[in-house]
Design a protein around this motif. Structure first.
Motif, PDB file in Angstrom:
ATOM      1  N   TRP A  15       0.820  -1.209   0.000  1.00 13.03           N
ATOM      2  CA  TRP A  15       0.000   0.000   0.000  1.00 13.03           C
ATOM      3  C   TRP A  15       0.857   1.264   0.000  1.00 13.03           C
ATOM      4  O   TRP A  15       0.674   2.151  -0.842  1.00 13.03           O
ATOM      5  CB  TRP A  15      -0.957  -0.015   1.196  1.00 13.03           C
ATOM      6  N   LYS A  16       1.782   1.369   0.958  1.00 15.51           N
ATOM      7  CA  LYS A  16       2.591   2.587   1.082  1.00 15.51           C
ATOM      8  C   LYS A  16       3.415   2.846  -0.175  1.00 15.51           C
ATOM      9  O   LYS A  16       3.501   3.985  -0.637  1.00 15.51           O
ATOM     10  CB  LYS A  16       3.509   2.485   2.309  1.00 15.51           C
ATOM     11  N   ASP A  17       4.009   1.809  -0.720  1.00 11.66           N
ATOM     12  CA  ASP A  17       4.794   1.970  -1.945  1.00 11.66           C
ATOM     13  C   ASP A  17       3.922   2.459  -3.099  1.00 11.66           C
ATOM     14  O   ASP A  17       4.328   3.333  -3.866  1.00 11.66           O
ATOM     15  CB  ASP A  17       5.458   0.646  -2.342  1.00 11.66           C
ATOM     16  N   ASN A  18       2.729   1.874  -3.215  1.00 13.33           N
ATOM     17  CA  ASN A  18       1.808   2.283  -4.272  1.00 13.33           C
ATOM     18  C   ASN A  18       1.379   3.741  -4.105  1.00 13.33           C
ATOM     19  O   ASN A  18       1.349   4.496  -5.082  1.00 13.33           O
ATOM     20  CB  ASN A  18       0.574   1.368  -4.285  1.00 13.33           C
ATOM     21  N   VAL A  19       1.024   4.122  -2.883  1.00 11.61           N
ATOM     22  CA  VAL A  19       0.585   5.503  -2.633  1.00 11.61           C
ATOM     23  C   VAL A  19       1.713   6.480  -2.974  1.00 11.61           C
ATOM     24  O   VAL A  19       1.477   7.493  -3.642  1.00 11.61           O
ATOM     25  CB  VAL A  19       0.093   5.685  -1.181  1.00 11.61           C
ATOM     26  N   GLU A  20       2.916   6.172  -2.540  1.00  9.39           N
ATOM     27  CA  GLU A  20       4.038   7.078  -2.816  1.00  9.39           C
ATOM     28  C   GLU A  20       4.297   7.211  -4.310  1.00  9.39           C
ATOM     29  O   GLU A  20       4.492   8.318  -4.815  1.00  9.39           O
ATOM     30  CB  GLU A  20       5.308   6.603  -2.095  1.00  9.39           C
ATOM     31  N   TRP A  21       4.299   6.087  -5.034  1.00 11.02           N
ATOM     32  CA  TRP A  21       4.535   6.146  -6.468  1.00 11.02           C
ATOM     33  C   TRP A  21       3.413   6.917  -7.170  1.00 11.02           C
ATOM     34  O   TRP A  21       3.672   7.744  -8.050  1.00 11.02           O
ATOM     35  CB  TRP A  21       4.648   4.730  -7.054  1.00 11.02           C
ATOM     36  N   LEU A  22       2.166   6.647  -6.772  1.00  9.58           N
ATOM     37  CA  LEU A  22       1.024   7.300  -7.418  1.00  9.58           C
ATOM     38  C   LEU A  22       0.957   8.788  -7.106  1.00  9.58           C
ATOM     39  O   LEU A  22       0.491   9.579  -7.930  1.00  9.58           O
ATOM     40  CB  LEU A  22      -0.274   6.604  -7.021  1.00  9.58           C
ATOM     41  N   LYS A  23       1.428   9.203  -5.931  1.00 14.11           N
ATOM     42  CA  LYS A  23       1.481  10.642  -5.628  1.00 14.11           C
ATOM     43  C   LYS A  23       2.361  11.363  -6.636  1.00 14.11           C
ATOM     44  O   LYS A  23       2.024  12.454  -7.098  1.00 14.11           O
ATOM     45  CB  LYS A  23       1.979  10.874  -4.203  1.00 14.11           C
ATOM     46  N   GLY A  24       3.460  10.754  -6.995  1.00 13.92           N
ATOM     47  CA  GLY A  24       4.317  11.347  -8.017  1.00 13.92           C
ATOM     48  C   GLY A  24       3.681  11.283  -9.400  1.00 13.92           C
ATOM     49  O   GLY A  24       3.769  12.240 -10.180  1.00 13.92           O
ATOM     50  N   HIS A  25       3.033  10.171  -9.675  1.00 17.65           N
ATOM     51  CA  HIS A  25       2.393   9.962 -10.980  1.00 17.65           C
ATOM     52  C   HIS A  25       1.279  10.983 -11.233  1.00 17.65           C
ATOM     53  O   HIS A  25       1.100  11.447 -12.349  1.00 17.65           O
ATOM     54  CB  HIS A  25       1.838   8.533 -11.030  1.00 17.65           C
TER      55      HIS A  25
END
Length: 127
Positions: free
Chosen positions: A28-38
């Motif tokens: 979850w955390k990795d996905n949220v961080e990547w998607l925030k940049g995306h």
């Protein structure tokens, strides 16, 4: 075995959304961080966790409905669960497509179309 193609597509959609949901739950955390940049330059920039949760719920619903639909089709040629699984799969993919287009990730959007085509075929065949 009149429903082999429909069963195969439902299994395909089950695997697709099961793996994607698993990835979202356990990373979850990795996905949220990547998607925030995306989505940093889009209207979604402040709503990434909520948007990801909505997608996760739809993916899990699609997974369950497609899996039950494949079993139902195999056991008694019933089409109800598979039909709704295919419809929810299409809705999920359309949400993902909107996100990719907002982020101007045209390659990502193109990839979603590859999944959308069999999902629409399943809706048509199971209707």
């Amino acid at each position: 075995m009149n429903n082999v193609a429909s069963i195969l597509i439902l299994v395909f959609l089950t695997i697709t959304f099961l793996q994607s949901g698993y990835d979202k739950i356990f990373y979850w955390k990795d996905n949220v961080e990547w998607l925030k940049g995306h989505f940093a330059k889009t209207q979604l920039k402040n709503h990434v966790p909520l948007a990801l949760l909505h997608v996760l719920v739809l993916e899990l619903l699609s997974t369950i409905l497609c899996a039950v639909g494949a079993i139902e089709l195999l056991l008694n040629s019933g089409r109800t669960f598979g039909y709704y699984g295919a419809v929810f799969s299409c809705i999920t993919l359309l949400m993902l497509l909107v996100g990719q287009r907002l982020a101007k990730d045209y390659d990502g959007a193109r990839t979603i179309v590859i999944y959308f085509i069999p999902a629409v075929m399943a809706v048509y065949w199971l209707n």
